[in-house]
Design a protein around this motif. Sequence first.
Motif, PDB file in Angstrom:
ATOM      1  N   ALA A   8      -3.227 -47.125  26.352  1.00  0.00           N
ATOM      2  CA  ALA A   8      -2.023 -47.127  25.519  1.00  0.00           C
ATOM      3  C   ALA A   8      -2.281 -47.847  24.187  1.00  0.00           C
ATOM      4  CB  ALA A   8      -0.859 -47.789  26.259  1.00  0.00           C
ATOM      5  N   ILE A   9      -3.009 -48.948  24.210  1.00  0.00           N
ATOM      6  CA  ILE A   9      -3.328 -49.677  22.977  1.00  0.00           C
ATOM      7  C   ILE A   9      -4.189 -48.816  22.060  1.00  0.00           C
ATOM      8  CG2 ILE A   9      -4.658 -51.630  22.055  1.00  0.00           C
ATOM      9  CD1 ILE A   9      -3.643 -53.256  24.453  1.00  0.00           C
ATOM     10  N   VAL A  10      -5.190 -48.154  22.614  1.00  0.00           N
ATOM     11  CA  VAL A  10      -6.074 -47.304  21.802  1.00  0.00           C
ATOM     12  C   VAL A  10      -5.295 -46.147  21.191  1.00  0.00           C
ATOM     13  CG1 VAL A  10      -8.037 -45.712  21.930  1.00  0.00           C
ATOM     14  CG2 VAL A  10      -8.177 -47.955  23.016  1.00  0.00           C
ATOM     15  N   VAL A  11      -4.433 -45.516  21.974  1.00  0.00           N
ATOM     16  CA  VAL A  11      -3.646 -44.388  21.468  1.00  0.00           C
ATOM     17  C   VAL A  11      -2.681 -44.851  20.380  1.00  0.00           C
ATOM     18  CG1 VAL A  11      -1.859 -42.717  22.101  1.00  0.00           C
ATOM     19  CG2 VAL A  11      -3.885 -42.965  23.524  1.00  0.00           C
ATOM     20  N   LEU A  12      -2.002 -45.966  20.587  1.00  0.00           N
ATOM     21  CA  LEU A  12      -1.075 -46.472  19.567  1.00  0.00           C
ATOM     22  C   LEU A  12      -1.807 -46.874  18.290  1.00  0.00           C
ATOM     23  CD1 LEU A  12       1.423 -48.544  21.714  1.00  0.00           C
ATOM     24  CD2 LEU A  12       1.854 -46.409  20.509  1.00  0.00           C
ATOM     25  N   ALA A  13      -2.989 -47.479  18.406  1.00  0.00           N
ATOM     26  CA  ALA A  13      -3.762 -47.843  17.214  1.00  0.00           C
ATOM     27  C   ALA A  13      -4.171 -46.589  16.445  1.00  0.00           C
ATOM     28  CB  ALA A  13      -4.995 -48.651  17.618  1.00  0.00           C
ATOM     29  N   TRP A  14      -4.567 -45.554  17.154  1.00  0.00           N
ATOM     30  CA  TRP A  14      -4.955 -44.305  16.501  1.00  0.00           C
ATOM     31  C   TRP A  14      -3.760 -43.676  15.784  1.00  0.00           C
ATOM     32  CZ3 TRP A  14      -3.549 -39.152  17.445  1.00  0.00           C
ATOM     33  CH2 TRP A  14      -4.305 -38.208  16.772  1.00  0.00           C
ATOM     34  N   VAL A  15      -2.594 -43.667  16.439  1.00  0.00           N
ATOM     35  CA  VAL A  15      -1.396 -43.092  15.824  1.00  0.00           C
ATOM     36  C   VAL A  15      -0.992 -43.891  14.588  1.00  0.00           C
ATOM     37  CG1 VAL A  15       1.084 -42.733  16.179  1.00  0.00           C
ATOM     38  CG2 VAL A  15      -0.530 -41.991  17.919  1.00  0.00           C
ATOM     39  N   LEU A  16      -1.026 -45.221  14.658  1.00  0.00           N
ATOM     40  CA  LEU A  16      -0.675 -46.048  13.505  1.00  0.00           C
ATOM     41  C   LEU A  16      -1.637 -45.826  12.339  1.00  0.00           C
ATOM     42  CD1 LEU A  16       0.387 -49.431  15.088  1.00  0.00           C
ATOM     43  CD2 LEU A  16       1.806 -47.851  13.800  1.00  0.00           C
ATOM     44  N   ARG A  17      -2.924 -45.701  12.640  1.00  0.00           N
ATOM     45  CA  ARG A  17      -3.893 -45.482  11.576  1.00  0.00           C
ATOM     46  C   ARG A  17      -3.660 -44.129  10.904  1.00  0.00           C
ATOM     47  NH1 ARG A  17      -9.153 -45.724  13.996  1.00  0.00           N
ATOM     48  NH2 ARG A  17      -8.730 -47.914  14.204  1.00  0.00           N
ATOM     49  N   ARG A  18      -3.323 -43.127  11.671  1.00  0.00           N
ATOM     50  CA  ARG A  18      -3.090 -41.799  11.104  1.00  0.00           C
ATOM     51  C   ARG A  18      -1.806 -41.760  10.272  1.00  0.00           C
ATOM     52  NH1 ARG A  18      -6.816 -37.957  11.074  1.00  0.00           N
ATOM     53  NH2 ARG A  18      -5.324 -36.360  11.626  1.00  0.00           N
ATOM     54  N   THR A  19      -0.753 -42.436  10.711  1.00  0.00           N
ATOM     55  CA  THR A  19       0.512 -42.390   9.978  1.00  0.00           C
ATOM     56  C   THR A  19       0.485 -43.268   8.739  1.00  0.00           C
ATOM     57  OG1 THR A  19       1.458 -44.110  11.384  1.00  0.00           O
ATOM     58  CG2 THR A  19       1.889 -41.820  12.002  1.00  0.00           C
ATOM     59  N   GLN A  20      -0.190 -44.418   8.773  1.00  0.00           N
ATOM     60  CA  GLN A  20      -0.254 -45.284   7.606  1.00  0.00           C
ATOM     61  C   GLN A  20      -1.132 -44.701   6.523  1.00  0.00           C
ATOM     62  OE1 GLN A  20      -1.479 -49.096   9.056  1.00  0.00           O
ATOM     63  NE2 GLN A  20       0.576 -49.682   9.651  1.00  0.00           N
ATOM     64  N   GLY A  21      -2.140 -43.936   6.871  1.00  0.00           N
ATOM     65  CA  GLY A  21      -3.013 -43.333   5.881  1.00  0.00           C
ATOM     66  C   GLY A  21      -2.309 -42.277   5.058  1.00  0.00           C
ATOM     67  N   SER A  22      -1.304 -41.621   5.618  1.00  0.00           N
ATOM     68  CA  SER A  22      -0.637 -40.543   4.898  1.00  0.00           C
ATOM     69  C   SER A  22       0.477 -41.046   3.989  1.00  0.00           C
ATOM     70  CB  SER A  22      -0.067 -39.531   5.899  1.00  0.00           C
ATOM     71  OG  SER A  22       0.929 -40.147   6.696  1.00  0.00           O
ATOM     72  N   VAL A  23       0.866 -42.314   4.110  1.00  0.00           N
ATOM     73  CA  VAL A  23       1.961 -42.844   3.312  1.00  0.00           C
ATOM     74  C   VAL A  23       1.558 -43.000   1.849  1.00  0.00           C
ATOM     75  CG1 VAL A  23       3.428 -44.868   2.965  1.00  0.00           C
ATOM     76  CG2 VAL A  23       3.048 -43.990   5.258  1.00  0.00           C
ATOM     77  N   GLY A  24       0.345 -43.451   1.557  1.00  0.00           N
ATOM     78  CA  GLY A  24      -0.058 -43.769   0.194  1.00  0.00           C
ATOM     79  C   GLY A  24      -0.688 -42.632  -0.580  1.00  0.00           C
ATOM     80  N   HIS A  25      -0.478 -41.381  -0.199  1.00  0.00           N
ATOM     81  CA  HIS A  25      -1.116 -40.275  -0.903  1.00  0.00           C
ATOM     82  C   HIS A  25      -0.422 -39.904  -2.195  1.00  0.00           C
ATOM     83  CE1 HIS A  25      -4.205 -39.403   1.950  1.00  0.00           C
ATOM     84  NE2 HIS A  25      -3.343 -39.337   2.939  1.00  0.00           N
ATOM     85  N   GLY A  26       0.796 -40.373  -2.428  1.00  0.00           N
ATOM     86  CA  GLY A  26       1.529 -40.029  -3.641  1.00  0.00           C
ATOM     87  C   GLY A  26       0.996 -40.775  -4.846  1.00  0.00           C
ATOM     88  N   ARG A  27       1.598 -40.519  -6.010  1.00  0.00           N
ATOM     89  CA  ARG A  27       1.210 -41.178  -7.248  1.00  0.00           C
ATOM     90  C   ARG A  27       1.626 -42.642  -7.189  1.00  0.00           C
ATOM     91  NH1 ARG A  27       4.421 -40.871 -12.365  1.00  0.00           N
ATOM     92  NH2 ARG A  27       3.165 -42.065 -13.811  1.00  0.00           N
ATOM     93  N   GLN A  28       0.724 -43.525  -7.587  1.00  0.00           N
ATOM     94  CA  GLN A  28       1.010 -44.958  -7.565  1.00  0.00           C
ATOM     95  C   GLN A  28       1.927 -45.310  -8.727  1.00  0.00           C
ATOM     96  OE1 GLN A  28       0.062 -47.214  -5.239  1.00  0.00           O
ATOM     97  NE2 GLN A  28      -0.772 -45.513  -4.095  1.00  0.00           N
TER      98      GLN A  28
END
Length: 144
Positions: A48-68
């Motif tokens: 469960a920890i590994v799966v949650l860490a993977w999901v958090l890494r995938r969702t946080q990476g997509s947040v900053g793709h817009g123009r700064q």
Amino acid sequence: MCSRVLPGSLWLLALLPAGALADEDGGAMNAAAYLTQLIGGLMIVIVAIVVLAWVLRRTQGSVGHGRQMIDVQSVRSVGARERLMLVRVGDEQVLIGVAPSGIRTLHTMETPVEVPAGGEGPDFSGVLKRAVRSRRAGGGGQES
């Protein structure tokens, strides 16, 4: 019962109630069944920890793709722990002071200041060469 359980299915034993693993003799859970249930529960938590860490890494990476919208244009150290920062926010530039006591807005620029693309100032090697030349010219008798 527990000696014939495959290692891949240990997580199933963790889901069983404690009474399902009890001996027929006294109704108490034997050591092997308890250990199997404990290891199975531990494996579930680790997965469960590994799966949650993977999901958090995938969702946080997509947040900053817009123009700064906020960009640090230049930084100048004015003391041991104090700095001046020129920050661009949208279309305007703000000069802020950063110190251990906090951050303060010093000035909002009416017209944006053009920051050279080559860096924030002279390079280290040029400053070092000038310092060595001035030391030789001014204090030639100090060397032994």
